[in-house]
Design a protein around this motif. Structure first.
Motif, PDB file in Angstrom:
ATOM      1  N   SER A  24       7.657 -52.315  48.349  1.00  0.00           N
ATOM      2  CA  SER A  24       6.994 -52.205  47.007  1.00  0.00           C
ATOM      3  C   SER A  24       7.529 -51.096  46.222  1.00  0.00           C
ATOM      4  O   SER A  24       7.952 -51.441  44.976  1.00  0.00           O
ATOM      5  CB  SER A  24       5.672 -52.338  47.050  1.00  0.00           C
ATOM      6  OG  SER A  24       5.241 -50.825  47.525  1.00  0.00           O
ATOM      7  N   ARG A  25       7.927 -49.939  46.688  1.00  0.00           N
ATOM      8  CA  ARG A  25       8.352 -48.881  46.056  1.00  0.00           C
ATOM      9  C   ARG A  25       9.961 -49.052  45.495  1.00  0.00           C
ATOM     10  O   ARG A  25      10.304 -48.860  44.619  1.00  0.00           O
ATOM     11  CB  ARG A  25       8.320 -47.525  46.575  1.00  0.00           C
ATOM     12  CG  ARG A  25       7.688 -46.490  46.090  1.00  0.00           C
ATOM     13  CD  ARG A  25       7.515 -45.249  46.849  1.00  0.00           C
ATOM     14  NE  ARG A  25       7.432 -45.402  48.120  1.00  0.00           N
ATOM     15  CZ  ARG A  25       7.725 -44.876  49.146  1.00  0.00           C
ATOM     16  NH1 ARG A  25       8.248 -43.622  49.021  1.00  0.00           N
ATOM     17  NH2 ARG A  25       7.457 -45.215  50.621  1.00  0.00           N
ATOM     18  N   GLU A  26      10.679 -49.744  46.550  1.00  0.00           N
ATOM     19  CA  GLU A  26      12.093 -49.928  46.300  1.00  0.00           C
ATOM     20  C   GLU A  26      12.233 -51.290  45.284  1.00  0.00           C
ATOM     21  O   GLU A  26      13.098 -51.331  44.406  1.00  0.00           O
ATOM     22  CB  GLU A  26      12.700 -50.431  47.446  1.00  0.00           C
ATOM     23  CG  GLU A  26      13.123 -49.353  48.669  1.00  0.00           C
ATOM     24  CD  GLU A  26      13.573 -49.959  49.837  1.00  0.00           C
ATOM     25  OE1 GLU A  26      13.715 -51.094  50.025  1.00  0.00           O
ATOM     26  OE2 GLU A  26      13.873 -49.278  50.877  1.00  0.00           O
TER      27      GLU A  26
ATOM     28  N   GLN B 179       4.423 -48.516  56.848  1.00  0.00           N
ATOM     29  CA  GLN B 179       5.205 -47.909  55.809  1.00  0.00           C
ATOM     30  C   GLN B 179       6.210 -49.023  55.214  1.00  0.00           C
ATOM     31  O   GLN B 179       6.687 -48.652  54.111  1.00  0.00           O
ATOM     32  CB  GLN B 179       5.931 -46.713  56.361  1.00  0.00           C
ATOM     33  CG  GLN B 179       5.064 -45.416  56.910  1.00  0.00           C
ATOM     34  CD  GLN B 179       6.068 -44.446  57.075  1.00  0.00           C
ATOM     35  OE1 GLN B 179       7.064 -44.481  57.313  1.00  0.00           O
ATOM     36  NE2 GLN B 179       5.073 -43.015  57.464  1.00  0.00           N
TER      37      GLN B 179
ATOM     38  N   ALA C 183       5.000 -50.629  52.079  1.00  0.00           N
ATOM     39  CA  ALA C 183       4.969 -49.608  50.906  1.00  0.00           C
ATOM     40  C   ALA C 183       6.286 -49.368  50.242  1.00  0.00           C
ATOM     41  O   ALA C 183       6.495 -49.157  49.214  1.00  0.00           O
ATOM     42  CB  ALA C 183       4.017 -48.482  51.131  1.00  0.00           C
ATOM     43  N   GLY C 184       7.197 -49.140  51.448  1.00  0.00           N
ATOM     44  CA  GLY C 184       8.617 -48.782  50.876  1.00  0.00           C
ATOM     45  C   GLY C 184       9.152 -49.775  50.253  1.00  0.00           C
ATOM     46  O   GLY C 184       9.917 -49.709  49.379  1.00  0.00           O
TER      47      GLY C 184
ATOM     48  N   GLU D 298       9.941 -51.652  42.797  1.00  0.00           N
ATOM     49  CA  GLU D 298       9.608 -50.829  41.663  1.00  0.00           C
ATOM     50  C   GLU D 298      10.765 -50.256  41.045  1.00  0.00           C
ATOM     51  O   GLU D 298      11.044 -50.173  39.854  1.00  0.00           O
ATOM     52  CB  GLU D 298       8.386 -50.052  41.577  1.00  0.00           C
ATOM     53  CG  GLU D 298       7.302 -50.778  42.060  1.00  0.00           C
ATOM     54  CD  GLU D 298       6.036 -49.797  42.130  1.00  0.00           C
ATOM     55  OE1 GLU D 298       6.065 -48.359  42.128  1.00  0.00           O
ATOM     56  OE2 GLU D 298       4.802 -50.140  42.717  1.00  0.00           O
ATOM     57  N   GLU D 299      11.533 -49.632  41.894  1.00  0.00           N
ATOM     58  CA  GLU D 299      12.590 -48.690  41.438  1.00  0.00           C
ATOM     59  C   GLU D 299      13.795 -49.700  40.821  1.00  0.00           C
ATOM     60  O   GLU D 299      14.210 -49.323  40.039  1.00  0.00           O
ATOM     61  CB  GLU D 299      13.330 -47.993  42.599  1.00  0.00           C
ATOM     62  CG  GLU D 299      12.400 -46.824  42.887  1.00  0.00           C
ATOM     63  CD  GLU D 299      13.027 -45.824  44.135  1.00  0.00           C
ATOM     64  OE1 GLU D 299      14.249 -45.836  44.379  1.00  0.00           O
ATOM     65  OE2 GLU D 299      12.325 -45.112  44.784  1.00  0.00           O
TER      66      GLU D 299
END
Length: 176
Positions: free
Chosen positions: A159-161, A153, A156-157, A163-164
């Motif tokens: 990359s999400r951060e 995780q 993915a976490g 992107e945000e």
């Protein structure tokens, strides 16, 4: 004389009233009427001291002066006012310099080294594992290690951060 108290000699003279004779009326004085002084100032033509110019300008308070004296006093007053203005400007400039120096000292106290160098871009430095880390930074690093150790995780976490962060800050790119 006044009608109530006639002069004693005039009271003895009989007056005749004639229809063809009109007595003069009193003339009202203007508001700007000023009586003459009871004593006149001394003549300007007869001066005892020949070295002094005649003082023929007289004020309402009774002081007399020559126009050259008045001009000299006005010039002296103008020079005095110019000196006061120059002193005030100098004092104001000193105050501004002192205030700027105090502000600079306060800024240097808050962020030492920031204003002393020409580099004004702050760059984070990597902290090695061998260097001692203060407690607050140590706790942050432990939390980051804990997130990385959780496994799948974390990628993915991150990359999400990322992107945000790109969405919030407008997609900043790091150039090396």
């Amino acid at each position: 004389m006044h009608d109530e108290h006639p002069h004693p000699l005039l009271a003895q003279v009989p007056l005749t009233v004639s229809p063809f004779l009109s007595l003069p009326h009193s003339v009202p004085l203007p508001y700007s009427y000023v009586t003459l002084p009871s004593t006149l100032p001394p003549s300007i033509l007869q001066t005892n001291n020949s070295s002094e110019p005649p003082q023929y300008v007289q004020s309402s308070s009774g002081q007399t002066a020559h126009p050259d004296q008045i001009l000299r006093s006005c010039t002296a007053l103008q020079e005095h006012l110019a000196k006061l203005e120059a002193d005030a400007r100098k004092t104001l400039e000193e105050h501004k310099k002192r205030r700027d120096a105090e502000e600079l000292a306060e800024k240097r106290r808050v962020a030492p080294g920031w204003l002393d160098s020409g580099v004004h871009i702050l760059k984070p430095e990597n902290v090695d594992e061998s260097t001692p880390v203060p407690e607050s930074q140590g706790q942050v690093q432990q939390a980051q290690r804990h997130d990385q150790s959780q496994g799948g995780q974390s990628g993915a976490g991150q990359s999400r951060e990322a992107e945000e962060l790109d969405r919030v800050f407008g997609g900043l790119s790091l150039n090396k």
